[in-house]
Design a protein around this motif. Structure first.
Motif, mmCIF file in Angstrom:
data_model
loop_
_atom_site.group_PDB
_atom_site.id
_atom_site.type_symbol
_atom_site.label_atom_id
_atom_site.label_comp_id
_atom_site.label_asym_id
_atom_site.label_seq_id
_atom_site.Cartn_x
_atom_site.Cartn_y
_atom_site.Cartn_z
ATOM 1 N N LYS A 207 0.826 -1.208 0.000
ATOM 2 C CA LYS A 207 0.000 0.000 0.000
ATOM 3 C C LYS A 207 0.859 1.257 0.000
ATOM 4 O O LYS A 207 0.519 2.258 -0.642
ATOM 5 C CB LYS A 207 -0.919 -0.021 1.224
ATOM 6 C CG LYS A 207 -1.817 1.194 1.359
ATOM 7 C CD LYS A 207 -2.795 1.018 2.503
ATOM 8 C CE LYS A 207 -2.090 0.884 3.837
ATOM 9 N NZ LYS A 207 -3.056 0.774 4.964
ATOM 10 N N TRP A 208 1.986 1.197 0.717
ATOM 11 C CA TRP A 208 2.857 2.366 0.813
ATOM 12 C C TRP A 208 3.967 2.354 -0.231
ATOM 13 O O TRP A 208 4.883 3.172 -0.179
ATOM 14 C CB TRP A 208 3.453 2.458 2.214
ATOM 15 C CG TRP A 208 2.405 2.690 3.258
ATOM 16 C CD1 TRP A 208 1.971 1.819 4.210
ATOM 17 C CD2 TRP A 208 1.621 3.875 3.427
ATOM 18 N NE1 TRP A 208 0.978 2.371 4.963
ATOM 19 C CE2 TRP A 208 0.733 3.638 4.509
ATOM 20 C CE3 TRP A 208 1.575 5.105 2.774
ATOM 21 C CZ2 TRP A 208 -0.185 4.594 4.939
ATOM 22 C CZ3 TRP A 208 0.656 6.049 3.214
ATOM 23 C CH2 TRP A 208 -0.202 5.796 4.280
ATOM 24 N N GLY A 209 3.905 1.421 -1.177
ATOM 25 C CA GLY A 209 4.848 1.428 -2.286
ATOM 26 C C GLY A 209 6.207 0.826 -1.987
ATOM 27 O O GLY A 209 7.147 1.014 -2.760
ATOM 28 N N ASP A 210 6.343 0.100 -0.886
ATOM 29 C CA ASP A 210 7.615 -0.539 -0.540
ATOM 30 C C ASP A 210 7.637 -1.923 -1.181
ATOM 31 O O ASP A 210 7.321 -2.935 -0.553
ATOM 32 C CB ASP A 210 7.747 -0.635 0.980
ATOM 33 C CG ASP A 210 9.126 -1.103 1.424
ATOM 34 O OD1 ASP A 210 9.867 -1.647 0.582
ATOM 35 O OD2 ASP A 210 9.455 -0.935 2.617
ATOM 36 N N ALA A 211 8.025 -1.966 -2.465
ATOM 37 C CA ALA A 211 7.943 -3.203 -3.233
ATOM 38 C C ALA A 211 8.808 -4.313 -2.648
ATOM 39 O O ALA A 211 8.380 -5.470 -2.552
ATOM 40 C CB ALA A 211 8.343 -2.938 -4.681
ATOM 41 N N GLY A 212 10.029 -3.974 -2.248
ATOM 42 C CA GLY A 212 10.929 -4.995 -1.729
ATOM 43 C C GLY A 212 10.378 -5.681 -0.495
ATOM 44 O O GLY A 212 10.387 -6.912 -0.386
ATOM 45 N N ARG A 213 9.887 -4.875 0.446
ATOM 46 C CA ARG A 213 9.361 -5.469 1.673
ATOM 47 C C ARG A 213 8.066 -6.226 1.399
ATOM 48 O O ARG A 213 7.819 -7.280 1.993
ATOM 49 C CB ARG A 213 9.112 -4.391 2.722
ATOM 50 C CG ARG A 213 8.622 -4.989 4.037
ATOM 51 C CD ARG A 213 8.458 -3.976 5.134
ATOM 52 N NE ARG A 213 7.988 -4.614 6.354
ATOM 53 C CZ ARG A 213 7.685 -3.962 7.461
ATOM 54 N NH1 ARG A 213 7.818 -2.644 7.511
ATOM 55 N NH2 ARG A 213 7.259 -4.620 8.524
ATOM 56 N N THR A 248 6.495 -9.579 -12.465
ATOM 57 C CA THR A 248 5.273 -10.145 -13.036
ATOM 58 C C THR A 248 4.017 -9.553 -12.422
ATOM 59 O O THR A 248 2.928 -10.104 -12.571
ATOM 60 C CB THR A 248 5.261 -11.673 -12.859
ATOM 61 O OG1 THR A 248 5.356 -11.970 -11.462
ATOM 62 C CG2 THR A 248 6.405 -12.321 -13.601
ATOM 63 N N GLY A 249 4.157 -8.466 -11.683
ATOM 64 C CA GLY A 249 2.971 -7.762 -11.214
ATOM 65 C C GLY A 249 2.540 -8.069 -9.806
ATOM 66 O O GLY A 249 1.462 -7.659 -9.396
ATOM 67 N N THR A 250 3.359 -8.786 -9.041
ATOM 68 C CA THR A 250 2.950 -9.133 -7.682
ATOM 69 C C THR A 250 2.647 -7.897 -6.853
ATOM 70 O O THR A 250 1.628 -7.811 -6.190
ATOM 71 C CB THR A 250 4.052 -9.953 -6.987
ATOM 72 O OG1 THR A 250 4.206 -11.181 -7.669
ATOM 73 C CG2 THR A 250 3.680 -10.230 -5.544
ATOM 74 N N VAL A 251 3.539 -6.923 -6.885
ATOM 75 C CA VAL A 251 3.363 -5.736 -6.055
ATOM 76 C C VAL A 251 2.129 -4.962 -6.484
ATOM 77 O O VAL A 251 1.365 -4.478 -5.665
ATOM 78 C CB VAL A 251 4.621 -4.848 -6.115
ATOM 79 C CG1 VAL A 251 4.380 -3.547 -5.371
ATOM 80 C CG2 VAL A 251 5.799 -5.586 -5.507
ATOM 81 N N ARG A 252 1.910 -4.848 -7.797
ATOM 82 C CA ARG A 252 0.710 -4.151 -8.262
ATOM 83 C C ARG A 252 -0.541 -4.859 -7.773
ATOM 84 O O ARG A 252 -1.499 -4.239 -7.348
ATOM 85 C CB ARG A 252 0.718 -4.077 -9.795
ATOM 86 C CG ARG A 252 1.758 -3.122 -10.361
ATOM 87 C CD ARG A 252 1.475 -2.837 -11.822
ATOM 88 N NE ARG A 252 1.488 -4.054 -12.627
ATOM 89 C CZ ARG A 252 2.580 -4.568 -13.174
ATOM 90 N NH1 ARG A 252 3.751 -3.991 -12.985
ATOM 91 N NH2 ARG A 252 2.514 -5.661 -13.906
ATOM 92 N N GLN A 253 -0.524 -6.198 -7.832
ATOM 93 C CA GLN A 253 -1.692 -6.950 -7.402
ATOM 94 C C GLN A 253 -1.897 -6.816 -5.899
ATOM 95 O O GLN A 253 -3.016 -6.680 -5.415
ATOM 96 C CB GLN A 253 -1.523 -8.430 -7.774
ATOM 97 C CG GLN A 253 -2.809 -9.233 -7.619
ATOM 98 C CD GLN A 253 -2.710 -10.588 -8.291
ATOM 99 O OE1 GLN A 253 -1.771 -10.854 -9.020
ATOM 100 N NE2 GLN A 253 -3.678 -11.432 -8.051
ATOM 101 N N ALA A 254 -0.801 -6.847 -5.133
ATOM 102 C CA ALA A 254 -0.915 -6.708 -3.686
ATOM 103 C C ALA A 254 -1.411 -5.317 -3.309
ATOM 104 O O ALA A 254 -2.196 -5.153 -2.382
ATOM 105 C CB ALA A 254 0.435 -6.981 -3.027
ATOM 106 N N ALA A 255 -0.931 -4.297 -4.028
ATOM 107 C CA ALA A 255 -1.393 -2.939 -3.745
ATOM 108 C C ALA A 255 -2.884 -2.809 -4.028
ATOM 109 O O ALA A 255 -3.627 -2.172 -3.281
ATOM 110 C CB ALA A 255 -0.600 -1.939 -4.587
ATOM 111 N N LYS A 256 -3.311 -3.425 -5.120
ATOM 112 C CA LYS A 256 -4.736 -3.411 -5.441
ATOM 113 C C LYS A 256 -5.522 -4.128 -4.347
ATOM 114 O O LYS A 256 -6.606 -3.696 -3.945
ATOM 115 C CB LYS A 256 -4.965 -4.093 -6.790
ATOM 116 C CG LYS A 256 -6.420 -4.114 -7.231
ATOM 117 C CD LYS A 256 -6.548 -4.791 -8.591
ATOM 118 C CE LYS A 256 -8.007 -4.850 -9.037
ATOM 119 N NZ LYS A 256 -8.152 -5.530 -10.339
#
Length: 286
Positions: A207-213, A248-256
């Motif tokens: 949600k806060w854009g911390d892709a690595g974590r 492959t979009g994991t972070v985008r999907q998690a943010a959504k």
């Protein structure tokens, strides 16, 4: 002069902790029922006797008039669990302050109602893990999964007195994040606290854009969900995190998913007015 003496009028409160959201096809609901007694509980402030392996409680015939009164004073405080048509209690276990399985103590008190004697109470709190098996009415539907009533049997064998009540609700959703969330109390008493915390940390990071974590936490959650007993959680987690790789979009999907979680928290089932209660579907007649 002020009177600071403790009240000896028994008072009970009951709270239900659970995630009401179930995925399509979901039929298992876990809840923690927290009961607190003040004012002397069922003993009037006298010392509570030690635990007994099986309170001497006569069985009541299914649906028999006055069945609840047959519990008698030895039953102490009684938990009555009433379920709608098609639902049933899987088990009821005391999980705090001590562990004790009450499932086999059930005494029928109606066609879809059962009484669980818990013995005498002082000023104290006890937590119970309730597992319900419910019918699946379909996505977007909501139902009353159980009504919890705390009863104080009368010493003269008269009808027991209702001293507290609470409701357990269920709602079916196509949002995997809403169904994935594990209530903190349920997680604690089912040994899934770490899993619940890791999932939440992963969604918060996304949600806060911390892709690595986010990726690290979601990978850890996927690993934890592979333990026995977490099959449903693992399936939901797979829908939320997708392929655990930022490329492959994991972070985008998690943010959504995190955004969906915020939305679901605003639309979670809440208290209903009497008129709304009567509008619930036929499964909800408790």
């Amino acid at each position: 002069m002020a009177n600071f003496a403790k009240s000896r009028v028994p008072r009970f409160t009951v709270e239900v902790h659970h995630n009401p959201f179930l995925p399509q096809g979901g039929r298992t609901l876990h809840a923690v029922v927290a009961v607190t007694a003040t004012g002397g509980g069922s003993t009037g402030g006298r010392p509570v006797p030690g635990p007994r392996p099986d309170p001497a409680v006569p069985a009541a015939a299914e649906g028999a008039p006055g069945a609840a009164g047959a519990l008698g004073p030895d039953a102490g405080v009684v938990l009555r669990v009433r379920t709608p048509l098609g639902a049933e209690v899987g088990f009821l276990r005391q999980v705090a302050p001590t562990a004790e399985d009450l499932t086999d103590r059930r005494r029928a008190s109606g066609p879809r109602s059962g009484d669980y004697p818990t013995g005498p109470w002082g000023d104290e709190s006890r937590d119970y893990h309730l597992l319900l098996r419910v019918p699946d009415p379909g996505l977007g539907r909501e139902m009353l999964a159980a009504r919890i009533t705390v009863l104080l049997p009368a010493p003269d064998g008269a009808a027991p007195r209702v001293v507290a009540q609470a409701l357990v609700r269920a709602a079916w959703t196509d949002d995997p994040v809403a169904a994935l969330r594990i209530d903190a109390q349920v997680a604690h008493h089912t040994g899934r606290s770490e899993l619940a915390q890791v999932i939440q940390r992963g969604l918060d990071a996304a949600k806060w854009g911390d892709a690595g974590r986010a990726v690290a936490e979601l990978r850890r959650a996927t690993s934890l969900a592979g333990a026995p007993g977490n099959g449903d959680t693992a399936k939901l987690l797979a829908k939320v995190v997708g392929d655990v790789d930022p490329a492959t979009g994991t972070v985008r999907q998690a943010a959504k998913a995190a955004e969906a979680e915020r939305e679901s928290s605003r639309t979670a089932p809440g208290p209903r007015s009497p008129s709304e209660e009567t509008a619930m579907n036929e499964h909800d007649q408790l």
